[in-house]
Motif scaffolding. Structure first.
Motif, PDB file in Angstrom:
ATOM      1  N   GLY A   1       0.816  -1.204   0.000  1.00 26.09           N
ATOM      2  CA  GLY A   1       0.000   0.000   0.000  1.00 26.09           C
ATOM      3  C   GLY A   1       0.850   1.254   0.000  1.00 26.09           C
ATOM      4  N   ASP A   2       0.163   2.388  -0.173  1.00 21.35           N
ATOM      5  CA  ASP A   2       0.826   3.678  -0.036  1.00 21.35           C
ATOM      6  C   ASP A   2       0.111   4.441   1.069  1.00 21.35           C
ATOM      7  OD1 ASP A   2      -1.542   4.505  -1.185  1.00 21.35           O
ATOM      8  OD2 ASP A   2      -0.653   4.990  -3.127  1.00 21.35           O
ATOM      9  N   GLU A   3       0.253   5.756   1.105  1.00 15.85           N
ATOM     10  CA  GLU A   3      -0.374   6.535   2.167  1.00 15.85           C
ATOM     11  C   GLU A   3      -1.886   6.644   1.998  1.00 15.85           C
ATOM     12  OE1 GLU A   3       1.417   7.318   4.737  1.00 15.85           O
ATOM     13  OE2 GLU A   3       3.073   6.379   3.660  1.00 15.85           O
ATOM     14  N   VAL A   4      -2.398   6.230   0.834  1.00 13.30           N
ATOM     15  CA  VAL A   4      -3.824   6.387   0.555  1.00 13.30           C
ATOM     16  C   VAL A   4      -4.589   5.082   0.711  1.00 13.30           C
ATOM     17  CG1 VAL A   4      -5.518   7.059  -1.192  1.00 13.30           C
ATOM     18  CG2 VAL A   4      -3.353   8.301  -1.003  1.00 13.30           C
ATOM     19  N   ALA A   5      -4.070   3.986   0.176  1.00 15.26           N
ATOM     20  CA  ALA A   5      -4.837   2.738   0.132  1.00 15.26           C
ATOM     21  C   ALA A   5      -3.905   1.533   0.119  1.00 15.26           C
ATOM     22  CB  ALA A   5      -5.741   2.713  -1.099  1.00 15.26           C
ATOM     23  N   TRP A   6      -4.541   0.343   0.212  1.00 19.46           N
ATOM     24  CA  TRP A   6      -3.802  -0.927   0.185  1.00 19.46           C
ATOM     25  C   TRP A   6      -3.973  -1.657  -1.139  1.00 19.46           C
ATOM     26  CZ3 TRP A   6      -0.258  -2.140   3.596  1.00 19.46           C
ATOM     27  CH2 TRP A   6      -0.330  -1.594   4.884  1.00 19.46           C
ATOM     28  N   ALA A   7      -4.510  -1.015  -2.148  1.00 14.65           N
ATOM     29  CA  ALA A   7      -4.876  -1.706  -3.386  1.00 14.65           C
ATOM     30  C   ALA A   7      -3.772  -1.737  -4.429  1.00 14.65           C
ATOM     31  CB  ALA A   7      -6.117  -1.055  -3.987  1.00 14.65           C
ATOM     32  N   LEU A   8      -2.533  -1.434  -4.061  1.00  7.98           N
ATOM     33  CA  LEU A   8      -1.489  -1.370  -5.081  1.00  7.98           C
ATOM     34  C   LEU A   8      -1.137  -2.737  -5.647  1.00  7.98           C
ATOM     35  CD1 LEU A   8       0.925   1.301  -3.578  1.00  7.98           C
ATOM     36  CD2 LEU A   8      -0.730   1.566  -5.402  1.00  7.98           C
ATOM     37  N   ASP A   9      -0.899  -3.717  -4.795  1.00  9.24           N
ATOM     38  CA  ASP A   9      -0.494  -5.051  -5.252  1.00  9.24           C
ATOM     39  C   ASP A   9      -0.286  -5.910  -4.013  1.00  9.24           C
ATOM     40  OD1 ASP A   9       0.394  -7.217  -6.743  1.00  9.24           O
ATOM     41  OD2 ASP A   9       1.553  -5.976  -8.101  1.00  9.24           O
ATOM     42  N   GLY A  10       0.325  -7.056  -4.197  1.00  7.37           N
ATOM     43  CA  GLY A  10       0.605  -7.956  -3.097  1.00  7.37           C
ATOM     44  C   GLY A  10       0.905  -9.338  -3.626  1.00  7.37           C
ATOM     45  N   PHE A  11       0.893 -10.324  -2.736  1.00  8.78           N
ATOM     46  CA  PHE A  11       1.127 -11.696  -3.179  1.00  8.78           C
ATOM     47  C   PHE A  11       0.540 -12.677  -2.182  1.00  8.78           C
ATOM     48  CE2 PHE A  11       4.876 -10.476  -0.696  1.00  8.78           C
ATOM     49  CZ  PHE A  11       5.072 -11.562   0.152  1.00  8.78           C
ATOM     50  N   SER A  12       0.263 -13.866  -2.692  1.00  8.05           N
ATOM     51  CA  SER A  12      -0.211 -14.977  -1.879  1.00  8.05           C
ATOM     52  C   SER A  12       0.976 -15.869  -1.531  1.00  8.05           C
ATOM     53  CB  SER A  12      -1.263 -15.777  -2.665  1.00  8.05           C
ATOM     54  OG  SER A  12      -1.424 -17.073  -2.115  1.00  8.05           O
ATOM     55  N   TYR A  13       0.859 -16.587  -0.435  1.00 11.25           N
ATOM     56  CA  TYR A  13       1.935 -17.501  -0.028  1.00 11.25           C
ATOM     57  C   TYR A  13       2.026 -18.724  -0.943  1.00 11.25           C
ATOM     58  CZ  TYR A  13       1.671 -14.624   4.153  1.00 11.25           C
ATOM     59  OH  TYR A  13       1.662 -13.563   5.029  1.00 11.25           O
ATOM     60  N   LEU A  14       1.060 -18.867  -1.854  1.00 13.71           N
ATOM     61  CA  LEU A  14       1.099 -19.969  -2.819  1.00 13.71           C
ATOM     62  C   LEU A  14       1.623 -19.520  -4.180  1.00 13.71           C
ATOM     63  CD1 LEU A  14      -2.298 -21.755  -2.021  1.00 13.71           C
ATOM     64  CD2 LEU A  14      -0.023 -22.236  -1.091  1.00 13.71           C
ATOM     65  N   ASP A  15       2.005 -18.264  -4.300  1.00 11.96           N
ATOM     66  CA  ASP A  15       2.498 -17.732  -5.575  1.00 11.96           C
ATOM     67  C   ASP A  15       3.891 -18.269  -5.911  1.00 11.96           C
ATOM     68  OD1 ASP A  15       0.212 -16.311  -5.949  1.00 11.96           O
ATOM     69  OD2 ASP A  15       1.060 -14.361  -5.427  1.00 11.96           O
ATOM     70  N   ASP A  16       4.293 -18.039  -7.164  1.00 11.34           N
ATOM     71  CA  ASP A  16       5.623 -18.424  -7.617  1.00 11.34           C
ATOM     72  C   ASP A  16       6.679 -17.587  -6.894  1.00 11.34           C
ATOM     73  OD1 ASP A  16       7.516 -19.661  -9.722  1.00 11.34           O
ATOM     74  OD2 ASP A  16       7.825 -17.498  -9.968  1.00 11.34           O
ATOM     75  N   ALA A  17       7.693 -18.257  -6.362  1.00 14.66           N
ATOM     76  CA  ALA A  17       8.706 -17.564  -5.556  1.00 14.66           C
ATOM     77  C   ALA A  17       9.457 -16.509  -6.355  1.00 14.66           C
ATOM     78  CB  ALA A  17       9.685 -18.578  -4.974  1.00 14.66           C
ATOM     79  N   ASP A  18       9.842 -16.820  -7.592  1.00 20.85           N
ATOM     80  CA  ASP A  18      10.607 -15.862  -8.395  1.00 20.85           C
ATOM     81  C   ASP A  18       9.806 -14.589  -8.651  1.00 20.85           C
ATOM     82  OD1 ASP A  18      12.754 -17.592  -8.504  1.00 20.85           O
ATOM     83  OD2 ASP A  18      12.219 -18.416 -10.464  1.00 20.85           O
ATOM     84  N   ALA A  19       8.505 -14.750  -8.898  1.00 17.58           N
ATOM     85  CA  ALA A  19       7.665 -13.576  -9.147  1.00 17.58           C
ATOM     86  C   ALA A  19       7.556 -12.711  -7.895  1.00 17.58           C
ATOM     87  CB  ALA A  19       6.277 -14.015  -9.610  1.00 17.58           C
ATOM     88  N   VAL A  20       7.446 -13.350  -6.741  1.00 16.73           N
ATOM     89  CA  VAL A  20       7.336 -12.604  -5.487  1.00 16.73           C
ATOM     90  C   VAL A  20       8.650 -11.901  -5.168  1.00 16.73           C
ATOM     91  CG1 VAL A  20       6.941 -12.792  -3.004  1.00 16.73           C
ATOM     92  CG2 VAL A  20       5.539 -14.115  -4.595  1.00 16.73           C
ATOM     93  N   VAL A  21       9.769 -12.572  -5.393  1.00 14.13           N
ATOM     94  CA  VAL A  21      11.082 -11.945  -5.160  1.00 14.13           C
ATOM     95  C   VAL A  21      11.233 -10.712  -6.044  1.00 14.13           C
ATOM     96  CG1 VAL A  21      13.579 -12.241  -5.440  1.00 14.13           C
ATOM     97  CG2 VAL A  21      12.216 -14.051  -4.376  1.00 14.13           C
ATOM     98  N   ALA A  22      10.802 -10.808  -7.293  1.00 12.64           N
ATOM     99  CA  ALA A  22      10.897  -9.672  -8.210  1.00 12.64           C
ATOM    100  C   ALA A  22      10.067  -8.490  -7.698  1.00 12.64           C
ATOM    101  CB  ALA A  22      10.446 -10.078  -9.606  1.00 12.64           C
ATOM    102  N   LYS A  23       8.871  -8.765  -7.199  1.00 12.06           N
ATOM    103  CA  LYS A  23       8.028  -7.694  -6.660  1.00 12.06           C
ATOM    104  C   LYS A  23       8.686  -7.034  -5.450  1.00 12.06           C
ATOM    105  CE  LYS A  23       3.385  -9.278  -8.009  1.00 12.06           C
ATOM    106  NZ  LYS A  23       2.034  -9.623  -7.508  1.00 12.06           N
ATOM    107  N   LEU A  24       9.161  -7.847  -4.520  1.00 10.34           N
ATOM    108  CA  LEU A  24       9.756  -7.289  -3.304  1.00 10.34           C
ATOM    109  C   LEU A  24      11.039  -6.513  -3.612  1.00 10.34           C
ATOM    110  CD1 LEU A  24       9.155 -10.271  -0.855  1.00 10.34           C
ATOM    111  CD2 LEU A  24       8.121  -7.987  -0.731  1.00 10.34           C
ATOM    112  N   THR A  25      11.794  -6.982  -4.597  1.00 12.31           N
ATOM    113  CA  THR A  25      13.010  -6.263  -4.983  1.00 12.31           C
ATOM    114  C   THR A  25      12.668  -4.874  -5.501  1.00 12.31           C
ATOM    115  OG1 THR A  25      14.186  -8.318  -5.489  1.00 12.31           O
ATOM    116  CG2 THR A  25      15.020  -6.305  -6.517  1.00 12.31           C
TER     117      THR A  25
END
Length: 232
Positions: free
Chosen positions: A67-91
């Protein structure tokens, strides 16, 4: 005697007529600017990646929200998602590459890769098949903010929050030696989802967010999700 037009020779008259009908002189075109300083056309700027605008992360039992200062709707991930895709997002969110280590498994845990951004770890159990409830990704936070990104739970609990605040929001608390686990944001799980015989499994099975603090009180020192109360 003054000469008149009628008395001019025919050749002279034709010359005067042609001069009157001739092309009008025009101004020569301007020479190009030798400095080549013509103003370029404005270029179109690419829109910013929404992940680069994240200012906070919310840890829940089933999902992690950005989220940002306005809302939580920017993005996120599930614990069942692909690890490489989640690492890319967090990076992108943290604006930095993680430190990667391999952690050996234990009696109830699989060997996993840990992606560490210094205060926030993504764990990825090593599996060759689709992720399930036992091989899901997990997160561990030990800092209230990482690279300027704040980390919190849906209840607003963060690292440094009073242990009493975490306990007040918990579905239950468990004492494990010198530490207390406050179980937050429970998500029910059935024995069938675990691949177990319902007749042999009773009680309230759920996933949750663990908020850890010293047994003597104090403040929250660690957030882990998804945690499991199977067998406890």
């Amino acid at each position: 005697m003054r000469a008149t037009t009628a008395s001019l020779p025919l050749v002279a008259l034709l010359a005067l007529a042609l001069a009157a009908c001739g092309p009008t002189a025009t101004k020569p075109p301007a020479s190009p600017d030798p400095s080549g300083s013509a103003t370029p056309a404005p270029s179109e700027t690419e829109p910013a990646d929404p992940l680069e605008t994240v200012t906070r992360i919310m840890i829940q039992s089933e999902i992690v929200y950005f989220g940002d200062e306005v809302a939580w709707a920017l993005d996120g991930f599930s614990y069942l998602d692909d690890a490489d895709a989640v690492v890319a997002k967090l990076t992108t969110v943290f604006g930095a590459e993680p430190t990667v280590t391999e952690q050996a498994g234990g009696l109830e845990t699989a060997t996993a890769l840990h992606y560490d951004w210094g205060g926030f770890v993504l764990g990825a159990p090593m599996t060759s098949g689709p992720r399930n409830i036992y091989t899901s990704l997990f997160v561990r936070a030990t800092s209230a903010a990482v690279q300027g990104i704040t980390i919190e739970t849906i209840e607003g609990v963060t690292i440094g929050s009073p242990a009493a605040d975490a306990a007040a929001h918990a579905v239950t608390t468990m004492t494990w030696g010198a530490q207390v686990e406050a179980q937050l944001d429970p998500t029910p799980v059935t024995a069938e989802e675990l691949g177990e015989d319902p007749a042999s499994w009773g009680g309230d099975l759920h996933l949750h967010v663990s908020a850890w603090s010293p047994a003597g009180g104090g403040t929250v020192t660690e957030l882990v999700a998804p945690a499991r109360n199977f067998g406890s």
